[in-house]
Design an enzyme around this catalytic site. Structure first.
Site, PDB file in Angstrom:
ATOM      1  N   HIS A 291       4.853  -0.090  -0.035  1.00  0.00           N
ATOM      2  CA  HIS A 291       5.467  -0.988   0.939  1.00  0.00           C
ATOM      3  C   HIS A 291       4.428  -1.914   1.555  1.00  0.00           C
ATOM      4  O   HIS A 291       3.214  -1.699   1.436  1.00  0.00           O
ATOM      5  CB  HIS A 291       6.175  -0.199   2.031  1.00  0.00           C
ATOM      6  CG  HIS A 291       5.265   0.729   2.799  1.00  0.00           C
ATOM      7  ND1 HIS A 291       4.800   1.913   2.278  1.00  0.00           N
ATOM      8  CD2 HIS A 291       4.735   0.639   4.061  1.00  0.00           C
ATOM      9  CE1 HIS A 291       4.036   2.532   3.167  1.00  0.00           C
ATOM     10  NE2 HIS A 291       3.968   1.759   4.259  1.00  0.00           N
TER      11      HIS A 291
ATOM     12  N   ASP B 142       0.924   5.177   1.818  1.00  0.00           N
ATOM     13  CA  ASP B 142       0.362   5.855   2.979  1.00  0.00           C
ATOM     14  C   ASP B 142      -0.257   7.183   2.557  1.00  0.00           C
ATOM     15  O   ASP B 142       0.223   7.833   1.620  1.00  0.00           O
ATOM     16  CB  ASP B 142       1.453   6.126   4.029  1.00  0.00           C
ATOM     17  CG  ASP B 142       1.980   4.848   4.650  1.00  0.00           C
ATOM     18  OD1 ASP B 142       1.245   3.848   4.656  1.00  0.00           O
ATOM     19  OD2 ASP B 142       3.133   4.862   5.139  1.00  0.00           O
TER      20      ASP B 142
ATOM     21  N   ARG C 127       3.772  -8.266  17.798  1.00  0.00           N
ATOM     22  CA  ARG C 127       4.592  -7.134  17.371  1.00  0.00           C
ATOM     23  C   ARG C 127       3.773  -5.849  17.470  1.00  0.00           C
ATOM     24  O   ARG C 127       2.608  -5.819  17.056  1.00  0.00           O
ATOM     25  CB  ARG C 127       5.075  -7.340  15.934  1.00  0.00           C
ATOM     26  CG  ARG C 127       5.895  -6.178  15.376  1.00  0.00           C
ATOM     27  CD  ARG C 127       6.177  -6.361  13.894  1.00  0.00           C
ATOM     28  NE  ARG C 127       6.889  -5.207  13.342  1.00  0.00           N
ATOM     29  CZ  ARG C 127       6.776  -4.770  12.103  1.00  0.00           C
ATOM     30  NH1 ARG C 127       5.958  -5.385  11.254  1.00  0.00           N
ATOM     31  NH2 ARG C 127       7.463  -3.722  11.694  1.00  0.00           N
TER      32      ARG C 127
ATOM     33  N   HIS D  91       0.839  -1.196   0.000  1.00  0.00           N
ATOM     34  CA  HIS D  91       0.000   0.000   0.000  1.00  0.00           C
ATOM     35  C   HIS D  91       0.881   1.255   0.000  1.00  0.00           C
ATOM     36  O   HIS D  91       2.081   1.208   0.310  1.00  0.00           O
ATOM     37  CB  HIS D  91      -0.891   0.034   1.249  1.00  0.00           C
ATOM     38  CG  HIS D  91      -0.096   0.075   2.532  1.00  0.00           C
ATOM     39  ND1 HIS D  91       0.516  -1.038   3.058  1.00  0.00           N
ATOM     40  CD2 HIS D  91       0.183   1.113   3.383  1.00  0.00           C
ATOM     41  CE1 HIS D  91       1.142  -0.709   4.181  1.00  0.00           C
ATOM     42  NE2 HIS D  91       0.968   0.592   4.397  1.00  0.00           N
TER      43      HIS D  91
END
Length: 641
Positions: A622, A572, A632, A570
């Site tokens: 990314h 940002d 995480r 995607h």
């Protein structure tokens, strides 16, 4: 100017200066002691030294060494001894003035010549040795040279004192010389002696009277005071239930390290004035107590030597000067008004800014001070020290102290710390200190910003793992831990679906399981963080671009194998993105990371507390790589949408 003392030549200026100084001494019975300076310590006084010198029955006594220096070829010319050290050391000697004058009379060397070689040649000459009446301190009764003799020296404890002892000859040297390469050892010896001395017993009174930020840090700094804990007793008064866990955690791990602890909690319903009298009584009633050290919990005690410094100043009542960042506020008043309230003295600003430094007699102090127990038991023994019909308790106390003739001093010779702002401190979060970026920015930065962040802008402490992707440290481990725990405590994680009523339009194209900063009321504080710590890096790495750190979205993301392990490719919705790892790969989770598809470049081992800064649109398509084990956490900000 006299050369390198570690190897010949050198030291000649000592002979020249001593020869000159002796010219004015006419008293034939005057005893002169000569020692080197910065690597010498005295373990006893002149009485013992003179007694041992007289017992040597010679007019001049030199220190002795195991090793010969600087000319080993002279070894055979030294007199043999039945027991003890054989070679002369020039770092310490004692003798009568006429004999020393005679010994120095034929010196005509340069400053770069060796003083030790000069004295050695006199000593190995039988006629000169006899004429001047020189001997060596073979068994280290007066002088102990450490070079070549470290295994001989231990610390001896007796009658509350500690002395360096030569175990080879069972002697107590008066003067210890860290000659040659033994400088670190003499420093270590000094520290051992200091740590072994009988420090005065001090009762530390800790007063928690209101909700206060960074109480955990207060106790961490208390632990770091350079003072033997077995000589400290703690009196802790806590009026706030909110701080109960902080106090209990500290005592759970550290109570046994102190000589004694008394705790008064909120459930006992004791008022602040009574608590201070109880604290004073804890010292008054203990015959061993020599000092009462009163510290309010809003004090940031940065100087670990504060208590020792105050005791050494030897005043009945003394306070370290405390300030507030960027203000002229301090914990003392320079003068009083006619009605007993604050007035600024002429020198107040110079003292606060430390243009004038010293010890100042003042009419009022607060927050932190040290009192001698003798003063509490005599002049200040009354139980009404804090009572007044017109004055607040702190002002009443200082008024009573003044009226009893006890001078209050404040010292600004060193920097000691500061006092926190407790205004607007809310207690409705798990880690309320996170919200202190406005009220206490200095303390917030010390607690939450990585120690190497300052090197990012100054020394270029920035890595480039992928093109136009910048990696730098920004958060401490504590910051990461607190952010994770704050979000888990809040607990309202999104479902990870496209429908999201938290954002404008209600639709998220690339959803994550997350909590937004505005959900926990942290959006203003987060923008302050971005403006102060992210924007400068952005402007450094992208010259000509300036940001006001505006954001629509800032959120903590949680990746779990059975929940949402990864994130599809995607862009940002930002000009640039800040992505900070909050926990550690290989410890807290396995897998994870970020891959920039255009450059086929991956960051597979994000470091906890480090930020990735990269463009959000167009170039840096990314994806989030799969987390295969554990959980995480990252915090993401879409800046300048």
């Amino acid at each position: 100017k006299g050369g390198d003392y570690m190897s010949p030549p050198g030291g000649g200026q000592k002979v020249r200066l001593l020869k000159s100084a002796l010219e004015d001494i006419q008293d034939e019975n005057r005893v002169i002691l000569f020692v080197d300076s910065y690597d010498v310590i005295f373990s006893s006084g002149p009485r013992e030294l003179l007694k041992k010198f007289q017992q040597a029955k010679h007019r001049v006594v030199f220190s002795a060494e195991t090793l010969i220096w600087p000319d080993r070829h002279l070894e055979d010319k030294h007199p043999h001894v039945r027991e003890g050290k054989r070679f002369l050391g020039a770092g310490g000697f004692i003798g009568y003035a006429p004999n020393l004058k005679k010994m120095l009379s034929d010196w005509s060397g340069a400053d770069s010549d060796s003083d030790q070689l000069h004295f050695t040649k006199i000593y190995i000459n039988p006629e000169k040795r006899k004429s001047i009446n020189i001997t060596l301190d073979n068994k280290c009764r007066l002088f102990q040279n450490l070079h070549g003799a470290l295994d001989e020296v231990v610390l001896k404890f007796e009658d509350g004192r500690v002395r360096a002892r030569n175990v080879l000859y069972d002697t107590l040297p008066v003067i210890i010389h860290g000659n040659g390469p033994t400088k670190p050892q003499i420093i270590n010896l000094c520290e051992q002696i200091l740590n072994s001395c009988e420090y005065p017993v001090v009762v530390i009174g800790i007063f928690i009277q209101q909700p206060t930020p960074f109480v955990t840090v207060f106790f961490e700094r208390l632990l770091n005071l350079k003072y033997p804990k077995n000589r400290l007793q703690l009196f802790i008064y806590n009026q706030e239930s909110h701080h109960g866990p902080h106090v209990r955690t500290f005592l759970e791990y550290h109570e046994s390290e102190y000589q004694g602890v008394k705790l008064i909690g909120p459930e006992e319903d004791i008022d602040p004035v009574t608590s201070r009298n109880i604290g004073f009584d804890m010292c008054r009633d203990n015959i061993d107590c020599e000092y009462f050290f009163s510290v309010d919990v809003d004090v940031v005690l940065k100087n670990e030597d504060t208590l020792r410094i105050l005791i050494e100043l030897n005043k009945p009542f003394i306070a370290p000067m405390m300030t507030k960042p960027r203000l002229l506020w301090t914990n003392f008043w320079g003068a009083l008004s006619a009605d007993g309230y604050y007035a600024r003295s002429e020198d107040y600003v110079d003292i606060v800014q430390r243009h004038r430094m010293g010890l100042w007699n003042v009419p009022y102090v607060s927050h932190i001070f040290l009192m001698k127990a003798d003063a509490l038991r005599t002049d200040l023994k009354d139980p009404d020290l804090f009572e007044s019909a017109t004055l607040d308790p702190d002002m009443a106390f200082c008024s009573k102290v003044r009226n009893k003739g006890v001078f209050m001093f404040v010292t600004n010779v060193h920097t000691y710390g500061r006092v926190l702002s407790t205004e607007n401190y809310q207690t409705n979060h798990l880690h309320n200190d996170l919200w202190q970026v406005f009220e206490n920015p200095v303390e917030w930065e010390e607690r939450y910003i990585h120690e190497n962040y300052s090197n990012v802008l100054k020394d270029g402490f920035i890595e480039t793992p992928c093109p136009d992707v910048y990696w730098f440290p920004v958060f401490t481990d504590v910051a990461c831990k607190h952010l994770i725990e704050e979000m888990e405590h809040f607990g309202q994680w999104s479902g990870g679906g496209n429908t999201d009523n938290r954002i404008q339009g209600g639709y998220e194209n690339v959803p994550t399981i997350d909590i937004h900063m505005n959900q926990v009321g942290y959006e203003k504080e987060w923008q302050k963080f971005l403006l102060d710590y992210a924007a400068p890096v952005t402007e450094k790495m992208f010259p000509g671009y300036y940001t006001r750190a505006q954001f629509d979205l800032a959120f903590v993301v949680r990746y779990k194998p059975d929940e949402q392990p990864a994130l599809r490719p995607h862009h940002d919705a930002s000009t640039f993105t800040i992505n900070i790892a909050l926990n550690q790969v290989g410890i807290d989770y396995q897998g994870g990371g970020c891959r920039f598809l255009r450059y086929n470049c991956s960051i597979n081992a994000p470091r906890r507390g480090w930020a990735l800064l990269h463009p959000g649109r167009l170039t840096h398509y990314h994806e989030g790589l799969p987390t295969v084990e554990g959980v995480r956490y990252i915090v993401v900000s879409f800046v300048d949408p």
